[in-house]
Enzyme design. Structure first.
Site, PDB file in Angstrom:
ATOM      1  N   ALA A 238      27.361  47.689  38.456  1.00 31.39           N
ATOM      2  CA  ALA A 238      28.675  47.918  39.063  1.00 31.39           C
ATOM      3  C   ALA A 238      29.685  46.837  38.668  1.00 31.39           C
ATOM      4  O   ALA A 238      29.358  45.889  37.943  1.00 31.39           O
ATOM      5  CB  ALA A 238      28.538  48.000  40.576  1.00 31.39           C
ATOM      6  N   HIS A 239      30.905  46.973  39.166  1.00 27.23           N
ATOM      7  CA  HIS A 239      31.990  46.072  38.771  1.00 27.23           C
ATOM      8  C   HIS A 239      31.748  44.641  39.249  1.00 27.23           C
ATOM      9  O   HIS A 239      31.183  44.408  40.306  1.00 27.23           O
ATOM     10  CB  HIS A 239      33.348  46.580  39.290  1.00 27.23           C
ATOM     11  CG  HIS A 239      33.468  46.632  40.770  1.00 27.23           C
ATOM     12  ND1 HIS A 239      33.271  47.786  41.487  1.00 27.23           N
ATOM     13  CD2 HIS A 239      33.771  45.680  41.688  1.00 27.23           C
ATOM     14  CE1 HIS A 239      33.464  47.545  42.779  1.00 27.23           C
ATOM     15  NE2 HIS A 239      33.750  46.259  42.919  1.00 27.23           N
ATOM     16  N   ASN A 240      32.145  43.705  38.402  1.00 26.18           N
ATOM     17  CA  ASN A 240      32.095  42.269  38.682  1.00 26.18           C
ATOM     18  C   ASN A 240      30.681  41.693  38.759  1.00 26.18           C
ATOM     19  O   ASN A 240      30.504  40.543  39.185  1.00 26.18           O
ATOM     20  CB  ASN A 240      32.851  41.912  39.974  1.00 26.18           C
ATOM     21  CG  ASN A 240      34.332  42.160  39.858  1.00 26.18           C
ATOM     22  OD1 ASN A 240      34.828  43.186  40.324  1.00 26.18           O
ATOM     23  ND2 ASN A 240      35.067  41.249  39.240  1.00 26.18           N
ATOM     24  N   SER A 258      29.726  42.825  42.381  1.00 30.05           N
ATOM     25  CA  SER A 258      29.860  41.381  42.603  1.00 30.05           C
ATOM     26  C   SER A 258      28.527  40.687  42.876  1.00 30.05           C
ATOM     27  O   SER A 258      28.511  39.586  43.431  1.00 30.05           O
ATOM     28  CB  SER A 258      30.854  41.091  43.735  1.00 30.05           C
ATOM     29  OG  SER A 258      32.129  41.608  43.418  1.00 30.05           O
TER      30      SER A 258
END
Length: 335
Positions: A238-240, A258
């Site tokens: 996923a993002h980050n 994250s």
């Protein structure tokens, strides 16, 4: 904050336009002529850039334009910020930010392709992309604007890459998608609102990513997979997310936004994490483990929710005793 290789500035938004788009109230306190010409995360606020705050801001920046709740508004104004008050700052940001920057679209045109690269029929290389020496782009792969493919990298058939850099000698499997928008949806709004992403996906050197994986770009910053990582088929990053060098993930791993994963970790099949946790270096997660808490360096965890492996295996032993199942005999009985 947005990388100009992948994003282009659409237009600055005046305070009046921000009010209309977001539903926030600036209460007439913004100076005339002020506009939002960029976006920035809360921890990297900039004057003239749009941010949102759902908590107290420790280091506000004068001139930053911030959507926030009423209980945080006075402190931000006292620091020189231009404040839009709303019950849902994230929703206000999501409604507005996409009007400031937009993702560059695929475009036929001049790309920088090394003469030693092999581009197969059916591959699409967008204008502005860079393909390194001895790289291989197989049929029907799509390379987006600004994407950089390193020397000797291999992009297998039907892969789609945008908002990303791919390091030397890295292999991307068939049907894998890298650099798409992450799954950030505002809850609690009258309508579900997708938060626009302005980050990148950075893949290091000598990485192997299997078939049918999905690796999201960052919300503001970067999703990063460091050198020598091995990612199996059907994995979701996923993002980050940050993944340290040498980490290995078996099939069906699902890493939430994250999450920070250290070096030389080993994730067995079907492992997952919750968001915003830190997993140390040299950690082993057993199959089907669901990590919901930070894990220190060098530990071996299993179970759902995951716990130190010795505790998990002790629980399994107790459950077998309670159920009357004993090792291989239990397996045979179930057949």
């Amino acid at each position: 904050m947005a990388d100009p290789r992948f994003y282009e500035s659409a237009r600055p938004l005046s305070i009046q336009e921000l009010e209309t788009l977001s539903g926030a109230s600036f209460e007439g306190l913004a100076p005339d002529g002020v506009s939002a010409g960029g976006v920035a995360p809360l921890e990297a606020m900039q004057a003239g850039h749009l941010s949102y705050a759902e908590r107290k801001v420790e280091t506000p920046v004068a001139g930053a334009i911030v959507f926030t709740r009423s209980e945080f508004a006075d402190d931000l104004r006292a620091s020189g910020c231009i404040v839009g008050v709303t019950g849902n700052p994230r929703a206000a940001f999501a409604r507005s930010a996409g009007e400031i920057y937009r993702l560059k679209e695929l475009e036929a045109g001049e790309a920088q392709i090394d003469p030693g690269a092999r581009i197969f029929p059916g591959a699409f290389i967008s204008a502005g992309a860079k393909i390194g020496r001895d790289a291989i782009i197989e049929p029907n792969a799509v390379i987006g604007p600004g994407v950089e493919i390193g020397e000797g990298a291999i992009i297998r058939a039907n892969a789609v890459i945008s908002c990303a850099t791919i390091g030397p000698r890295t292999e991307i499997g068939s049907c894998t998608v890298i650099g798409k928008s992450g799954f950030a949806v505002v809850l609690g709004a009258e309508q579900r609102i997708k938060v626009p992403h302005f980050g990148r996906a950075l893949i290091g050197a000598d990485v192997s990513i299997g078939a049918s994986c999905s690796i999201d770009r960052g919300l503001f910053g970067d999703t990063r997979i460091d050198d020598n990582c091995q990612i199996d088929n059907f994995c979701q990053i996923a993002h980050n997310v940050q993944i340290g060098s040498g980490t290995v993930m078996a099939a069906f791993a699902g890493i939430s936004g994250s999450t920070c994963i250290g070096r030389n970790c080993l994730f067995a099949g079907r492992c997952a994490t919750t968001d915003n946790i830190t997993i140390g270096n040299d950690v082993v997660l057993l199959a089907d483990a669901a990590a919901m808490y930070d894990i220190p360096d060098g530990e071996r965890w299993g179970g759902s929710p995951a716990m130190p492996a010795r505790n998990f295996l002790r629980q399994l032993t107790q459950l077998r005793k309670l159920s009357g199942i004993k090792g291989a005999q239990g397996k045979k009985a179930r057949r």
